[in-house]
Scaffold this active site. Structure first.
Site, PDB file in Angstrom:
ATOM      1  N   THR A  70      -2.782  -9.609   0.688  1.00  0.00           N
ATOM      2  CA  THR A  70      -3.422  -9.668  -0.625  1.00  0.00           C
ATOM      3  C   THR A  70      -3.590 -11.099  -1.125  1.00  0.00           C
ATOM      4  O   THR A  70      -2.819 -11.996  -0.753  1.00  0.00           O
ATOM      5  CB  THR A  70      -2.567  -8.862  -1.633  1.00  0.00           C
ATOM      6  N   ASP A  71      -4.547 -11.282  -2.026  1.00  0.00           N
ATOM      7  CA  ASP A  71      -4.712 -12.590  -2.684  1.00  0.00           C
ATOM      8  C   ASP A  71      -3.544 -12.895  -3.623  1.00  0.00           C
ATOM      9  O   ASP A  71      -3.328 -14.052  -4.002  1.00  0.00           O
ATOM     10  CB  ASP A  71      -6.044 -12.648  -3.450  1.00  0.00           C
ATOM     11  N   GLU A  72      -2.774 -11.849  -3.979  1.00  0.00           N
ATOM     12  CA  GLU A  72      -1.745 -12.046  -5.006  1.00  0.00           C
ATOM     13  C   GLU A  72      -0.609 -12.955  -4.526  1.00  0.00           C
ATOM     14  O   GLU A  72       0.156 -13.473  -5.338  1.00  0.00           O
ATOM     15  CB  GLU A  72      -1.215 -10.694  -5.496  1.00  0.00           C
ATOM     16  N   LYS A  96       4.885  -8.972  -0.363  1.00  0.00           N
ATOM     17  CA  LYS A  96       3.756  -9.184   0.559  1.00  0.00           C
ATOM     18  C   LYS A  96       3.814 -10.602   1.137  1.00  0.00           C
ATOM     19  O   LYS A  96       3.522 -10.813   2.322  1.00  0.00           O
ATOM     20  CB  LYS A  96       2.420  -8.966  -0.161  1.00  0.00           C
ATOM     21  N   TYR A 127       5.872  -7.140  -6.156  1.00  0.00           N
ATOM     22  CA  TYR A 127       4.863  -6.728  -5.159  1.00  0.00           C
ATOM     23  C   TYR A 127       4.378  -7.939  -4.367  1.00  0.00           C
ATOM     24  O   TYR A 127       4.444  -7.960  -3.131  1.00  0.00           O
ATOM     25  CB  TYR A 127       3.673  -6.043  -5.853  1.00  0.00           C
TER      26      TYR A 127
HETATM   27  P1  NAD Z   1      -2.027   2.498  -1.226  1.00  0.00           P
HETATM   28  O1  NAD Z   1      -0.846   2.389  -2.116  1.00  0.00           O
HETATM   29  O2  NAD Z   1      -3.228   3.271  -1.692  1.00  0.00           O
HETATM   30  O3  NAD Z   1      -1.601   3.166   0.160  1.00  0.00           O
HETATM   31  C1  NAD Z   1      -0.434   2.788   0.825  1.00  0.00           C
HETATM   32  C2  NAD Z   1      -0.174   3.802   1.939  1.00  0.00           C
HETATM   33  O4  NAD Z   1       1.006   3.394   2.635  1.00  0.00           O
HETATM   34  C3  NAD Z   1       0.069   5.220   1.433  1.00  0.00           C
HETATM   35  O5  NAD Z   1      -0.649   6.155   2.231  1.00  0.00           O
HETATM   36  C4  NAD Z   1       1.565   5.412   1.590  1.00  0.00           C
HETATM   37  O6  NAD Z   1       1.940   6.760   1.833  1.00  0.00           O
HETATM   38  C5  NAD Z   1       1.842   4.531   2.792  1.00  0.00           C
HETATM   39  N1  NAD Z   1       3.238   4.078   2.849  1.00  0.00           N
HETATM   40  C6  NAD Z   1       3.976   3.546   1.831  1.00  0.00           C
HETATM   41  N2  NAD Z   1       5.212   3.277   2.266  1.00  0.00           N
HETATM   42  C7  NAD Z   1       5.274   3.623   3.598  1.00  0.00           C
HETATM   43  C8  NAD Z   1       6.259   3.583   4.581  1.00  0.00           C
HETATM   44  N3  NAD Z   1       7.503   3.110   4.325  1.00  0.00           N
HETATM   45  N4  NAD Z   1       5.962   4.013   5.827  1.00  0.00           N
HETATM   46  C9  NAD Z   1       4.723   4.506   6.105  1.00  0.00           C
HETATM   47  N5  NAD Z   1       3.738   4.581   5.191  1.00  0.00           N
HETATM   48  C10 NAD Z   1       4.005   4.150   3.951  1.00  0.00           C
HETATM   49  O7  NAD Z   1      -2.411   1.020  -0.836  1.00  0.00           O
HETATM   50  P2  NAD Z   1      -3.851   0.365  -0.591  1.00  0.00           P
HETATM   51  O8  NAD Z   1      -4.433  -0.017  -1.881  1.00  0.00           O
HETATM   52  O9  NAD Z   1      -4.594   1.218   0.344  1.00  0.00           O
HETATM   53  O10 NAD Z   1      -3.420  -0.984   0.156  1.00  0.00           O
HETATM   54  C11 NAD Z   1      -3.333  -1.031   1.572  1.00  0.00           C
HETATM   55  C12 NAD Z   1      -2.913  -2.423   1.978  1.00  0.00           C
HETATM   56  O11 NAD Z   1      -3.883  -3.363   1.509  1.00  0.00           O
HETATM   57  C13 NAD Z   1      -1.578  -2.854   1.374  1.00  0.00           C
HETATM   58  O12 NAD Z   1      -0.874  -3.570   2.363  1.00  0.00           O
HETATM   59  C14 NAD Z   1      -1.964  -3.760   0.219  1.00  0.00           C
HETATM   60  O13 NAD Z   1      -0.972  -4.733   0.001  1.00  0.00           O
HETATM   61  C15 NAD Z   1      -3.242  -4.373   0.739  1.00  0.00           C
HETATM   62  N6  NAD Z   1      -4.214  -4.793  -0.283  1.00  0.00           N
HETATM   63  C16 NAD Z   1      -4.629  -3.913  -1.247  1.00  0.00           C
HETATM   64  C17 NAD Z   1      -5.594  -4.307  -2.173  1.00  0.00           C
HETATM   65  C18 NAD Z   1      -6.126  -3.369  -3.218  1.00  0.00           C
HETATM   66  O14 NAD Z   1      -6.932  -3.778  -4.065  1.00  0.00           O
HETATM   67  N7  NAD Z   1      -5.759  -2.097  -3.206  1.00  0.00           N
HETATM   68  C19 NAD Z   1      -6.119  -5.607  -2.119  1.00  0.00           C
HETATM   69  C20 NAD Z   1      -5.658  -6.476  -1.121  1.00  0.00           C
HETATM   70  C21 NAD Z   1      -4.720  -6.045  -0.208  1.00  0.00           C
HETATM   71  P1  TYD Z   2      -4.579  -3.080 -10.931  1.00  0.00           P
HETATM   72  O1  TYD Z   2      -5.684  -2.133 -10.642  1.00  0.00           O
HETATM   73  O2  TYD Z   2      -3.199  -2.548 -11.170  1.00  0.00           O
HETATM   74  O3  TYD Z   2      -4.584  -4.169  -9.751  1.00  0.00           O
HETATM   75  P2  TYD Z   2      -3.773  -5.580  -9.640  1.00  0.00           P
HETATM   76  O4  TYD Z   2      -2.667  -5.600 -10.620  1.00  0.00           O
HETATM   77  O5  TYD Z   2      -3.271  -5.528  -8.233  1.00  0.00           O
HETATM   78  O6  TYD Z   2      -4.793  -6.635  -9.869  1.00  0.00           O
HETATM   79  O7  TYD Z   2      -4.981  -3.930 -12.204  1.00  0.00           O
HETATM   80  C1  TYD Z   2      -6.196  -4.650 -12.236  1.00  0.00           C
HETATM   81  C2  TYD Z   2      -6.208  -5.404 -13.540  1.00  0.00           C
HETATM   82  O8  TYD Z   2      -6.328  -4.464 -14.611  1.00  0.00           O
HETATM   83  C3  TYD Z   2      -4.937  -6.176 -13.807  1.00  0.00           C
HETATM   84  O9  TYD Z   2      -5.275  -7.377 -14.494  1.00  0.00           O
HETATM   85  C4  TYD Z   2      -4.136  -5.264 -14.727  1.00  0.00           C
HETATM   86  C5  TYD Z   2      -5.214  -4.551 -15.511  1.00  0.00           C
HETATM   87  N1  TYD Z   2      -4.928  -3.164 -15.917  1.00  0.00           N
HETATM   88  C6  TYD Z   2      -5.146  -2.770 -17.236  1.00  0.00           C
HETATM   89  O10 TYD Z   2      -5.558  -3.579 -18.094  1.00  0.00           O
HETATM   90  N2  TYD Z   2      -4.886  -1.479 -17.580  1.00  0.00           N
HETATM   91  C7  TYD Z   2      -4.411  -0.571 -16.686  1.00  0.00           C
HETATM   92  O11 TYD Z   2      -4.166   0.613 -17.056  1.00  0.00           O
HETATM   93  C8  TYD Z   2      -4.213  -0.978 -15.335  1.00  0.00           C
HETATM   94  C9  TYD Z   2      -3.690  -0.005 -14.317  1.00  0.00           C
HETATM   95  C10 TYD Z   2      -4.486  -2.290 -14.988  1.00  0.00           C
END
Ligand code: NAD
Ligand code: TYD
Length: 368
Positions: A134-136, A164, A160
């Site tokens: 992630t960018d975070e 990561k 989080y």
């Molecule tokens: P998500 O929370 O939707 O899905 C995570 C999945 O991992 C779920 O299916 C969960 O059951 C599984 N999981 C959790 N713990 C586990 C374990 N111990 N063993 C096996 N499976 C397990 O997450 P996402 O949004 O799909 O993110 C996927 C990846 O991409 C993550 O590594 C996240 O850090 C990264 N990422 C997400 C975003 C975003 O915007 N969602 C952006 C950048 C990077």
């Molecule tokens: P989120 O979707 O939780 O992603 P991330 O924290 O990984 O960026 O949140 C996106 C942005 O929206 C973040 O700045 C937090 C804000 N946010 C709200 O303002 N209200 C909400 O209910 C949620 C879930 C997020």
């Protein structure tokens, strides 16, 4: 033909990646390993379960015996590692699960890959461990700071992002120390189908449909760089095909938006779709546009998230120049596709609202 282990394939991005990969390489052998936490939705990918070249394994990536056995039995040549605890708000309330999955779980996979692949005659040749991050990890930008590059110092600020960051370091260490062929992608905020409705965009859509307040943390001016999830999947595919072992690639949408602007855009789309299709007012009678109101009336400013990162933005020059990546989906078209997907896939999200999510979400930052 590749033999892929896809961890977290029942989650948001993992499920989209499974669909993307099955569409692109239907002959490949895919094993999904997923613990089915609250965020794991098996029915996102259940269409494939009848196929001979697809298997779903319900298990924990930190289970050493299980992971070693899967490598032994299925001879993976490619790992695409999505599994994680991924929600910042949850990490504030329960960081332990984030360390378990994101740090210990990632290490367990790395170790199993190293042990299994190093025993083979060609060792690490032709193998790839791709870590999805992630960018975070880079921290928070000020309004006028340049976007994150791959050499920006790590400065994670939530449990989080810290977990990561730790996993990214372990992945790099396995490359430098053991020669494992790893790649890492650090991506900005994704949105699109199969997104669990605790994150901003799906939460906003479903709260509007149910006439519930749409919570905006703080002043609503925190900025995120949004990428349609399919573009992320394409970026990972490019890295798997042509990325250099040991390298990190930033992926992003070059699409910075303040949260309030994003929510207002969603409100406008929902209002318009209700005007265009009278059936929506019957299906979602509590949504403001069903009664002549506006979705934006639901916007409610609430107490800020502790340590809320102000701005993320990704410099994607490396993946663009070296691998030819370019986001294809615009924010307007991507948001509309996403809203339409939630309207058309109530059978996907309805069961999630009946579970623990509903009770949990009520306790979070929704007043103040
Ligand atoms: P998500 O929370 O939707 O899905 C995570 C999945 O991992 C779920 O299916 C969960 O059951 C599984 N999981 C959790 N713990 C586990 C374990 N111990 N063993 C096996 N499976 C397990 O997450 P996402 O949004 O799909 O993110 C996927 C990846 O991409 C993550 O590594 C996240 O850090 C990264 N990422 C997400 C975003 C975003 O915007 N969602 C952006 C950048 C990077
Ligand atoms: P989120 O979707 O939780 O992603 P991330 O924290 O990984 O960026 O949140 C996106 C942005 O929206 C973040 O700045 C937090 C804000 N946010 C709200 O303002 N209200 C909400 O209910 C949620 C879930 C997020």
């Amino acid at each position: 033909m590749r033999k892929l282990l896809i961890t977290g394939g029942a989650g948001f991005i993992g499920a989209n990646f499974v669909h993307h990969w099955m569409g692109r390489y239907p002959e490949d052998e895919i094993t999904v390993l997923d613990a089915l936490t609250y965020a794991g939705v098996r029915h996102s990918i259940s269409d494939y379960e009848s196929r001979d070249n697809f298997r779903f394994v319900h298990g924990d990536i930190a289970d050493e015996a299980l992971v070693a056995d899967l490598f032994q039995r299925h001879g993976f040549d490619t790992v695409v590692h999505f599994a994680a605890e991924s929600h910042v708000d949850r990490s504030i309330h329960g960081p332990g699960a984030f360390v378990h999955t994101n740090v210990t779980g990632t290490h367990c996979l790395l170790n199993a890959a190293r042990e299994s692949w190093s025993r083979q005659p060609d060792s690490f040749a032709g193998k790839r461990f791709h870590h999805v991050s992630t960018d975070e990890v880079y921290g928070s930008l000020g309004e006028n700071d340049p976007a994150f590059t791959e050499t920006t110092s790590y400065d994670p600020r939530s449990p989080y992002s810290a977990s990561k960051a730790a996993s990214d370091h372990l992945v790099r260490a396995y490359h430098h120390t053991y020669g494992l062929n790893v790649t890492i992608s650090n991506c900005s905020n994704n949105y699109g189908p199969y997104h669990f409705p605790e994150k901003l965009i799906p939460l906003t859509i479903l709260n509007i449909l149910h006439g519930k307040s749409v919570p905006i943390y703080g002043d609503g001016k925190n900025v995120r760089d949004w990428l349609y999830v399919t573009d992320h999947c394409r970026g990972i595919e490019l890295i798997l095909d042509n990325g250099e072992a040991g390298q990190t690639y930033n992926i992003g949408g070059e699409c910075e938006r303040g949260n309030l602007d994003t929510v207002n855009a969603l409100c406008g789309i929902v209002d318009r779709l209700f005007r265009e299709d009278a059936v929506l007012a019957e299906r979602f009678a509590d949504a403001p546009p069903a009664g002549g109101g506006e979705a934006a009336d639901l916007v409610t400013f609430v107490k800020d998230r502790p340590g809320h990162d102000r701005r993320y933005a990704m410099n994607i020059d490396r993946i663009r120049n070296e691998l030819g990546f370019q986001p294809r989906e615009s924010f307007d078209s991507g948001l509309e596709k996403t809203v339409r997907w939630y309207l058309e896939n109530e059978d996907w999200w309805r069961p999630l609202l009946d579970g623990t999510y509903e009770a949990w979400i009520k306790t979070q930052y929704k007043s103040g």
